[in-house]
Design a protein around this motif. Structure first.
Motif, PDB file in Angstrom:
ATOM      1  N   GLY A  85      -4.913  -4.519  -3.845  1.00 45.83           N
ATOM      2  CA  GLY A  85      -3.709  -5.309  -4.079  1.00 45.83           C
ATOM      3  C   GLY A  85      -2.735  -5.338  -2.921  1.00 45.83           C
ATOM      4  O   GLY A  85      -1.703  -6.010  -3.002  1.00 45.83           O
ATOM      5  N   TYR A  86      -3.045  -4.634  -1.841  1.00 46.13           N
ATOM      6  CA  TYR A  86      -2.127  -4.571  -0.699  1.00 46.13           C
ATOM      7  C   TYR A  86      -2.714  -5.249   0.541  1.00 46.13           C
ATOM      8  O   TYR A  86      -2.447  -4.818   1.659  1.00 46.13           O
ATOM      9  CB  TYR A  86      -1.780  -3.117  -0.377  1.00 46.13           C
ATOM     10  CG  TYR A  86      -0.868  -2.473  -1.389  1.00 46.13           C
ATOM     11  CD1 TYR A  86       0.503  -2.440  -1.195  1.00 46.13           C
ATOM     12  CD2 TYR A  86      -1.388  -1.899  -2.549  1.00 46.13           C
ATOM     13  CE1 TYR A  86       1.343  -1.839  -2.129  1.00 46.13           C
ATOM     14  CE2 TYR A  86      -0.559  -1.302  -3.489  1.00 46.13           C
ATOM     15  CZ  TYR A  86       0.807  -1.285  -3.281  1.00 46.13           C
ATOM     16  OH  TYR A  86       1.632  -0.696  -4.204  1.00 46.13           O
ATOM     17  N   SER A  87      -3.451  -6.320   0.338  1.00 49.05           N
ATOM     18  CA  SER A  87      -4.080  -7.004   1.469  1.00 49.05           C
ATOM     19  C   SER A  87      -3.055  -7.665   2.392  1.00 49.05           C
ATOM     20  O   SER A  87      -3.398  -8.063   3.512  1.00 49.05           O
ATOM     21  CB  SER A  87      -5.070  -8.060   0.958  1.00 49.05           C
ATOM     22  OG  SER A  87      -4.414  -8.991   0.104  1.00 49.05           O
ATOM     23  N   TYR A  88      -1.821  -7.797   1.955  1.00 49.98           N
ATOM     24  CA  TYR A  88      -0.772  -8.409   2.782  1.00 49.98           C
ATOM     25  C   TYR A  88      -0.197  -7.431   3.801  1.00 49.98           C
ATOM     26  O   TYR A  88       0.656  -7.799   4.604  1.00 49.98           O
ATOM     27  CB  TYR A  88       0.352  -8.954   1.893  1.00 49.98           C
ATOM     28  CG  TYR A  88       0.834  -7.969   0.854  1.00 49.98           C
ATOM     29  CD1 TYR A  88       1.822  -7.044   1.144  1.00 49.98           C
ATOM     30  CD2 TYR A  88       0.289  -7.978  -0.429  1.00 49.98           C
ATOM     31  CE1 TYR A  88       2.256  -6.135   0.191  1.00 49.98           C
ATOM     32  CE2 TYR A  88       0.718  -7.076  -1.404  1.00 49.98           C
ATOM     33  CZ  TYR A  88       1.694  -6.162  -1.085  1.00 49.98           C
ATOM     34  OH  TYR A  88       2.125  -5.268  -2.037  1.00 49.98           O
ATOM     35  N   LEU A  89      -0.663  -6.186   3.762  1.00 48.35           N
ATOM     36  CA  LEU A  89      -0.226  -5.192   4.752  1.00 48.35           C
ATOM     37  C   LEU A  89      -1.305  -5.021   5.804  1.00 48.35           C
ATOM     38  O   LEU A  89      -2.381  -4.482   5.526  1.00 48.35           O
ATOM     39  CB  LEU A  89       0.056  -3.840   4.089  1.00 48.35           C
ATOM     40  CG  LEU A  89       1.227  -3.750   3.113  1.00 48.35           C
ATOM     41  CD1 LEU A  89       1.328  -2.342   2.547  1.00 48.35           C
ATOM     42  CD2 LEU A  89       2.528  -4.159   3.778  1.00 48.35           C
ATOM     43  N   LYS A  90      -1.058  -5.498   6.989  1.00 50.61           N
ATOM     44  CA  LYS A  90      -1.991  -5.347   8.094  1.00 50.61           C
ATOM     45  C   LYS A  90      -1.382  -4.411   9.145  1.00 50.61           C
ATOM     46  O   LYS A  90      -0.174  -4.422   9.374  1.00 50.61           O
ATOM     47  CB  LYS A  90      -2.298  -6.707   8.745  1.00 50.61           C
ATOM     48  CG  LYS A  90      -2.884  -7.735   7.782  1.00 50.61           C
ATOM     49  CD  LYS A  90      -4.222  -7.282   7.223  1.00 50.61           C
ATOM     50  CE  LYS A  90      -4.827  -8.346   6.308  1.00 50.61           C
ATOM     51  NZ  LYS A  90      -6.072  -7.863   5.660  1.00 50.61           N
TER      52      LYS A  90
END
Length: 289
Positions: free
Chosen positions: A168-173
């Motif tokens: 669920g945290y794919s927006y954190l790169k």
């Protein structure tokens, strides 16, 4: 007798002087603060904005540049929206008890007066007010929903990939934060008070410890950090004759926005939206409703 009356009058004036100042200058932080917010806001402010005002100075140093403070204000508002969404609450239901449950620190205006002092209160309050006002109602969403937006004080030179927190945290790169190496207390030395054997088992690409063995127990790096009150889970171990020394890098868990790097980006002319786009991918900035 006349002399005693004069002395008594002087004493009375000195005694009442602080109260006279409050009456003449409007120094009551509650009265002053909320009058400004109600009079100057673009629209009639909701209860959510009042909470953002109390949370922002508890999370980011007020001495940081305005655009960095504005970025943090959007994060605060977005995270409040996420918490409200998760618990099915309305903004009007926000309370100190709810913030404590979510582990969100906040300061009342009276507390800020004590922290900043009367001399700096006006300047600092107006700066916080401006950051909140100029981002009023702005929140970040990902794929049409509110999400958890982590942040920290100082990275170890690079932020961490969100996959470590779950799908669920794919927006954190992971992004580079070279300026964080200049931050105060970036490096800290700690003597570890444990006789158990320690072995670092794995690290992520940002060099944070993801798994460590302490004696017979295997634990996550963040769990170990919290157990030993370390500044960061990006650390190394050195065995010395007089004990075990740990060297930590950065302050905090390393996920999401680095507040120190955000400050440096603001110094370089980046806007708050550009700062947020750097740390969080695929986000849309909308108005909270």
């Amino acid at each position: 007798m006349e002399k005693l009356k004069t002395i008594g009058s002087i004493f009375l004036i000195l005694l009442l002087f602080p109260y006279v100042c409050v009456m003449l200058t409007g120094r009551s932080p509650e009265e002053k603060g909320y009058k400004i917010l109600a009079a100057d806001a673009k629209e009639e402010p909701g209860v959510l904005e009042q909470w953002v005002m109390e949370i922002l100075p508890a999370q980011m140093p007020v001495t940081y540049e305005l655009e960095a403070l504005k970025a943090q204000a959007v994060l605060i508002r977005s995270n409040l929206a996420f918490c409200l969404q998760e618990e099915g609450m309305e903004p009007e239901e926000l309370s100190p008890e709810a913030l404590d449950r979510w582990e969100i620190l906040h300061y009342s205006l009276t507390e800020l007066m004590e922290i900043w002092g009367e001399t700096l209160f006006d300047e600092y309050y107006e700066k916080i007010f401006q950051a909140v006002q100029e981002t009023q109602g702005m929140v970040l969403t990902y794929e049409g929903r509110y999400v958890d937006l982590p942040y920290h004080a100082v990275s170890a030179g690079k932020t961490r990939d969100g996959e470590l927190l779950g799908e669920g945290y794919s927006y954190l790169k992971a992004v580079e934060c070279p300026g964080d190496l200049e931050a105060e207390n970036f490096l800290q030395l700690v003597r570890l008070e444990t006789g158990e054997e320690l072995e670092i088992l794995s690290r992520d690409e940002a060099e944070y410890v993801t798994e460590i063995r302490q004696g017979e127990t295997i634990m996550a790096g963040e769990e170990f950090r919290q157990a030993h009150n370390l500044a960061s889970s990006c650390f190394t171990l050195q065995e010395q004759e007089n004990g075990r020394i740990m060297t930590t890098k950065g302050l905090g868990h390393g996920f999401g926005l680095s507040m120190y790097q955000a400050r440096l980006q603001a110094c370089q002319g980046k806007t708050f939206l550009e700062i947020l786009e750097y740390f969080y991918t695929g986000m849309e900035c909308i108005s909270f409703s």
